[in-house]
Design a protein around this motif. Structure first.
Motif, mmCIF file in Angstrom:
data_model
loop_
_atom_site.group_PDB
_atom_site.id
_atom_site.type_symbol
_atom_site.label_atom_id
_atom_site.label_comp_id
_atom_site.label_asym_id
_atom_site.label_seq_id
_atom_site.Cartn_x
_atom_site.Cartn_y
_atom_site.Cartn_z
ATOM 1 N N MET A 273 0.818 -1.212 0.000
ATOM 2 C CA MET A 273 0.000 0.000 0.000
ATOM 3 C C MET A 273 0.854 1.265 0.000
ATOM 4 N N ARG A 274 2.082 1.166 0.501
ATOM 5 C CA ARG A 274 2.966 2.334 0.519
ATOM 6 C C ARG A 274 3.359 2.750 -0.903
ATOM 7 N N PHE A 275 3.350 1.826 -1.857
ATOM 8 C CA PHE A 275 3.720 2.164 -3.223
ATOM 9 C C PHE A 275 2.681 3.060 -3.895
ATOM 10 N N TYR A 276 1.471 3.095 -3.329
ATOM 11 C CA TYR A 276 0.403 3.899 -3.933
ATOM 12 C C TYR A 276 0.457 5.360 -3.477
ATOM 13 N N THR A 277 1.365 5.697 -2.560
ATOM 14 C CA THR A 277 1.420 7.064 -2.044
ATOM 15 C C THR A 277 2.341 7.955 -2.872
ATOM 16 N N VAL A 278 3.070 7.377 -3.838
ATOM 17 C CA VAL A 278 4.016 8.164 -4.645
ATOM 18 C C VAL A 278 3.389 8.514 -5.995
ATOM 19 N N PRO A 279 3.831 9.621 -6.608
ATOM 20 C CA PRO A 279 3.182 10.069 -7.854
ATOM 21 C C PRO A 279 3.580 9.295 -9.102
ATOM 22 N N THR A 280 4.771 8.690 -9.138
ATOM 23 C CA THR A 280 5.231 8.022 -10.361
ATOM 24 C C THR A 280 5.859 6.672 -10.050
ATOM 25 N N ALA A 281 6.012 5.856 -11.106
ATOM 26 C CA ALA A 281 6.669 4.559 -10.963
ATOM 27 C C ALA A 281 8.138 4.721 -10.600
ATOM 28 N N LYS A 282 8.770 5.771 -11.131
ATOM 29 C CA LYS A 282 10.172 6.042 -10.792
ATOM 30 C C LYS A 282 10.324 6.278 -9.289
ATOM 31 N N ASP A 283 9.367 6.988 -8.706
ATOM 32 C CA ASP A 283 9.397 7.219 -7.260
ATOM 33 C C ASP A 283 9.199 5.919 -6.491
ATOM 34 N N ALA A 284 8.416 5.008 -7.041
ATOM 35 C CA ALA A 284 8.226 3.708 -6.386
ATOM 36 C C ALA A 284 9.547 2.944 -6.325
ATOM 37 N N ARG A 285 10.292 2.941 -7.440
ATOM 38 C CA ARG A 285 11.602 2.285 -7.449
ATOM 39 C C ARG A 285 12.565 2.968 -6.489
#
Length: 546
Positions: A273-285
């Motif tokens: 669920m923490r991955f859904y708090t960032v605006p982009t996929a790059k931010d997830a990585r």
């Protein structure tokens, strides 16, 4: 050695302990109330408005992941068992490579709020969402059980509380406080608390690490020798086998534990669920890379802290304290720096538990409100703020259940790192196979998903119920108590403490078999859309704004 435990089993000065403890509570309460002003929608409550940067989210993930198991449980396991205790750290850290390579970016691109958003994308929505919600609740309850036990043991140690009734009251009060944070702050408040907590925890662990090494002239060999000198008679804490390896069953148990730890992280709902708090996929990585560095550094500190507790406090003193093996880090803090350092470290440990419990409770309540209430019961016809209201009610119910289970775990004196490993086993059994099949296998069907989730979940929890974790564990010679949740009964027949060796492969097999036997035909258009969105991010923003 400093006289650690007084006659009433308290350490330090309770007034000082509570003052420092209270300061942490007040600061985090202020942060939570400030954050609650921005909770105007479900996206704000569940995903902090999706405007958390990759670096911030990485710090928050570290705060979410470095739970009471990491700080209290692993330190205690190393202090008592040495080398075998450090295996928890290795498993917890290596697991992030699986999350980074297979899950983080793809989940962020394809989901909206919960894991079920991905699973339901190309399958029959209602049964899959129901199954995913049940799985999420089960994982969260196992994880919460460990955190509640850790919080209760920590506060009992600070206050000198003894007796089952008193310890149960402590767990109840601590649990009620934690539920309050979740109801008010939502994901945004939880994120800020997790960021601050991660900073404090790593800083506190660094101070203790340097202090312990200074006690031995910064000579690691001398520290390890000191730990061996105070080890349980006949136990070599510098070599493998003190906990796993004495028997063929314990060797299998270690393999099962390792499998659960390495595969479990990528299936933990509160981490996903923490991955859904960032605006982009790059931010997830970027989030995961930052988390790996921070978590890895902390686990190196935990090695020194654990052996330091074994050398300066001793296993006998640790196991005799309230909270048993989970008291190693606070006892070491008191031995090193007296009441003040104890109060600071205990406050950090409590903030650790608070942040993790908040994340878990939000995840579990969001899963029920978003997947069951909004999608299954209301079929999308949800009144304004109705979903968030149901999420808050669910948070109270989940908190109450976890308090009850936490009381049982605390009174049994079970290592909370071990309890968290059970949550990892449930996540790896029920969630990870379904996630991987959904993302990477075009022929995966609704029937396969249901067989995988329910089969893995039932097998995992069923084997835990009939294992020595619940009943039938031998009495510990040092504590005089069995480490089973239920004392003085024995209905166990499954020999392993962790069921991952059986339940994880079974779940993968059931997902494959259910899909092969299914009469459903995969939707080629949905498959293609999911693949494009997962691997490129195209269409992800549309799903977010939906």
């Amino acid at each position: 050695m400093r006289e650690l435990l007084a006659a009433d089993d308290t350490i330090g000065e309770p007034a000082v302990n509570i003052s420092i403890f209270g300061a942490f509570v007040l600061v985090t309460l202020f942060i939570t109330f400030r954050a609650s002003r921005n909770n105007k929608s479900a996206a704000d409550y569940y995903a902090a408005g999706r405007n958390i940067s990759g670096t911030q989210n990485g710090l928050a993930i570290a705060g979410d992941y470095l739970s009471a198991a990491s700080f209290l449980g692993i330190a205690g396991a190393i202090a008592v068992y040495g080398y075998d205790g450090f295996l928890y750290s290795i498993g917890f850290l290596v697991a992030w490579l699986v999350a980074l390579l297979l899950v983080a970016e793809l989940m962020r691109n394809t989901a909206r709020f919960t894991m079920a958003d991905v699973l339901a994308f190309r399958m029959r929505e209602r049964p899959v969402r129901m199954a995913a919600a049940i799985s999420t609740l089960a994982v969260s309850l196992f994880y919460l059980l460990a955190q509640m036990a850790g919080a209760g043991g920590l506060v009992a140690l600070l206050l000198g509380v003894s007796g089952d009734a008193a310890e149960a009251l402590v767990v109840t009060l601590v649990g009620a406080l934690m539920i309050f944070y979740v109801l008010v702050g939502g994901m945004r408040g939880t994120t800020y608390v997790q960021m601050i907590k991660a900073t404090l925890l790593i800083a506190g662990a660094f101070v203790m690490t340097v202090w312990v090494l200074a006690e031995y002239g910064f000579n690691l060999s001398s520290l390890l020798g000191g730990a061996q000198d105070l080890a349980v008679e006949g136990r070599d804490v510098l070599a493998p086998g003190a906990q796993y390896g004495l028997t063929e069953t314990s060797k299998l148990d270690f393999v099962s534990l390792g499998l659960a730890l390495v595969l479990g992280t990528a299936g933990l709902p509160h981490v996903l669920m923490r991955f859904y708090t960032v605006p982009t996929a790059k931010d997830a990585r970027r989030s995961v890379v930052w988390a790996i560095w921070l978590i890895g550094i902390f686990y190196l500190f935990s090695l020194v802290i654990g052996y330091g507790a074994g050398a300066l406090v001793g296993p006998a003193e640790i196991l005799a304290a309230p909270g048993a093996v989970n008291a190693a880090a606070p006892l070491l803090a008191f031995e090193l720096g007296g009441t003040v350092l104890l109060g600071i470290i205990a406050g950090v440990a409590f903030a650790t538990i608070l942040a993790v419990v908040a994340g878990l409770t939000i995840t579990a309540s969001a899963s029920f409100a978003h997947d069951v209430y909004a999608s299954v019961i209301k079929r999308g016809n949800v009144p304004p703020n109705g979903e968030v209201r149901v999420a808050r009610i669910t948070a109270v119910v989940i908190g109450a259940i976890s308090i009850g289970l936490g009381i049982l775990a605390l009174q049994a004196g079970i290592n909370i790192a071990f309890l968290v490993a059970l949550a990892f086993a449930v996540a790896a059994s029920a969630n990870l196979p379904t996630i991987l099949y959904t993302l990477f296998w075009k022929n995966f069907t609704t029937q396969g998903a249901l067989w995988s989730i329910y089969g893995g979940l039932i097998a995992c929890i069923g084997l835990i119920i009939f294992s020595p974790v619940v009943s039938g564990a031998p009495v510990n010679e040092l504590t005089g108590k069995s480490t089973s949740l239920i004392q003085d009964v024995d209905f166990s027949w499954f020999p392993l403490n962790n069921p991952g060796l059986v339940s994880i492969p079974l779940s993968f097999f059931l997902g494959w078999l259910g899909s092969r036997l299914s009469k459903d035909k995969p939707d080629e258009l949905k498959n293609a859309e999911l693949e494009v969105r997962a691997f490129t991010g195209i269409g992800a923003e549309k799903a977010v704004q939906h």
